[in-house]
Design an enzyme around this catalytic site. Structure first.
Site, short mmCIF file in Angstrom:
data_model
loop_
_atom_site.label_atom_id
_atom_site.label_comp_id
_atom_site.label_asym_id
_atom_site.label_seq_id
_atom_site.Cartn_x
_atom_site.Cartn_y
_atom_site.Cartn_z
N GLN A 20 -4.14 -17.03 -9.08
CA GLN A 20 -5.15 -17.80 -8.79
C GLN A 20 -5.88 -18.41 -9.59
OE1 GLN A 20 -6.25 -14.32 -5.86
NE2 GLN A 20 -7.00 -15.84 -4.88
N HIS A 114 -0.62 -8.47 -8.42
CA HIS A 114 -1.60 -9.04 -7.54
C HIS A 114 -0.76 -10.05 -6.33
CE1 HIS A 114 -5.84 -9.69 -6.15
NE2 HIS A 114 -5.12 -10.63 -5.52
N ASN A 158 -1.98 -4.79 -5.66
CA ASN A 158 -3.18 -5.12 -4.85
C ASN A 158 -2.93 -5.59 -3.27
OD1 ASN A 158 -6.00 -6.73 -4.84
ND2 ASN A 158 -4.64 -8.18 -3.71
N GLU A 159 -3.75 -4.74 -2.49
CA GLU A 159 -3.61 -4.92 -0.83
C GLU A 159 -2.22 -4.97 -0.44
OE1 GLU A 159 -6.01 -8.59 0.09
OE2 GLU A 159 -7.74 -7.39 -0.32
#
Ligand code: BGC
Length: 426
Positions: A20, A114, A158-159
């Site tokens: 990101q 991520h 992540n998640e």
């Protein structure tokens, strides 16, 4: 003034993820996904906010604001660009990032994965492949060996609940496969990957704190919607939380509340549907396809919304932290993401204030809350939604790459420095 003090040693910080912010992650599945002719992405990530080369100044800026922790991710697709080939120059790069974080007095919290996968892993099926957990573990071993005793906090994945939904066809997320069998399979592989990674980190660095960041919602339903709500929560949150009993901490990542309201007869129908595997597959896949075309926006009318279309609900974080405390009593919890996409920075200040105000009593209740990391340090690439979503405490002009500190950054930085939130008496 009312002072809401947080425990000594509380982690105060911000979070980002490699894809990101870094720019140029051309070896990852997301890069490819963004550039497909039929991509659901609004725009490609491109050079992002050039954090890959600007990390030194970025990190100094965050430290200067008063934070003591920085959560960021390292990019598997850079470190292992093809199977079994580890790029030492990239490992060196991330070692320099960790060194800069530490030199500035920030605690590095490293996320090992991520969302993005190297293209070669994705080509083998990504998290559907039996091989991926072991491949992930091998990569993790190289990273943790490279960091040695310079990193104490690790997030494995992540998640995972969000990643798994991508295999059921969740809107905007690769790989866009469908079907409950894929969803379940990816879920299991993610859990396997986490467990292998955790064992390796603990073997190499027993003192490290290992956990993962879970995407969690405050859930609410009427009687008719309860079964669907329980089903969704079980499949996308509980399964992963249960797999984390041995972790050192649980990362909680919450943005909003999900409300499921259904007429009672439909509720009874769904009870029957969810009990039979084959019908379940059909119905859940159809619901997902519908969601994919309409977007995950809550249909309730007249509600205050964020740029993402979510309900503006900073206090949702209390429901999720409480739930972790109930499911895994005594387990240390770090809020590893909480934030809001808003053009008006005053809304972010309000979101932070209300979130922290709501969290504070939990500390007094004895819930082991260890930190609060805000998503995000900078305005950045919000996956399929592109750059229009403003989650940052710091704005970035992508033409000049100039950083502008928003008032919310100073506001949260001051809270971090003082280790307390000060509220004017009303
Ligand atoms: C993810 C971030 C994302 C944020 C805001 C989380 O689900 O970990 O990568 O940018 O939410 O949507």
């Amino acid at each position: 003034m009312t002072e809401l003090a947080f425990p000594a040693g509380f982690l105060w910080g911000t979070a980002t993820s490699a894809h990101q912010v870094e720019g140029g992650n051309s070896n990852s599945d997301w890069w490819e996904w963004e550039l497909r002719p039929d991509t659901p992405c609004k725009e490609p990530s491109g050079s992002a906010i050039e954090h890959y080369k600007r990390y030194g100044r970025d990190v100094a800026l965050l430290a200067g604001l008063g934070f003591n922790t920085y959560r960021f991710s390292v990019e598997w697709s850079r470190i292992e660009p093809s199977e079994g080939t580890f790029d030492v120059t990239q490992l060196d790069h991330y070692r320099r990032v960790v060194a800069a974080v530490r030199k500035n007095g920030l605690i590095p919290m490293v996320t090992l994965n991520h969302f993005t996968l190297p293209i070669w892993v994705a080509k083998q099926g990504g998290w559907l492949s039996d091989r991926t957990p072991a491949l992930f573990e091998r990569y993790v071993r190289r990273v943790v060996e490279a960091f040695g005793n310079t990193v104490d906090w690790y997030h494995t994945i992540n998640e995972p609940g969000v990643v798994a939904l991508g295999y059921l066809g969740a809107p905007g997320f690769p790989p866009g496969t469908r079907g409950i069998a894929n969803w379940r399979r990816a879920t299991q592989r993610l859990i396997d990957g986490h467990r292998l990674a955790r064992a390796t980190i603990k073997e190499l660095r027993p003192a490290a704190q290992v956990g993962m960041g879970h995407s969690m919602q405050e859930w609410e339903s009427n009687a008719g919607g309860r079964r669907v709500m329980n089903y969704m929560r079980r499949m996308s949150e509980d399964v992963f939380l249960r797999a984390c009993r041995e972790d050192d901490f649980v990362g909680v990542q919450t943005y909003t509340r999900m409300v499921l309201e259904m007429p009672r007869p439909i509720g009874w129908l769904t009870k029957a549907v969810l009990a039979v595997d084959r019908i379940q597959d059909f119905v859940v896949s159809r619901a997902m396809a519908h969601w994919a075309s309409s977007g995950p926006v809550d249909p309730r009318k007249g509600m205050r919304r964020t740029q993402m279309g979510y309900e503006f609900r900073p206090g949702a974080i209390v429901a999720t932290v409480r739930r972790v405390a109930e499911l895994l009593p005594g387990k240390p919890i770090v809020v590893t993401e909480h934030g809001v996409a808003a053009a008006d920075d005053a809304e972010r200040i309000e979101f932070i204030t209300e979130g922290l105000k709501a969290l504070h009593p939990l500390v007094g209740e004895g819930i082991p809350l260890r930190g609060y990391l805000h998503w995000s340090a900078f305005d950045n690439f919000e996956w399929a939604s592109g750059y229009a979503m403003e989650f940052g405490l710091i704005a970035v002009d992508r033409k000049t790459q100039e950083r502008t500190v928003k008032p919310s950054a100073r506001f949260l930085g001051e809270i971090a420095r003082a280790n307390k939130l000060m509220l004017p008496n009303s």
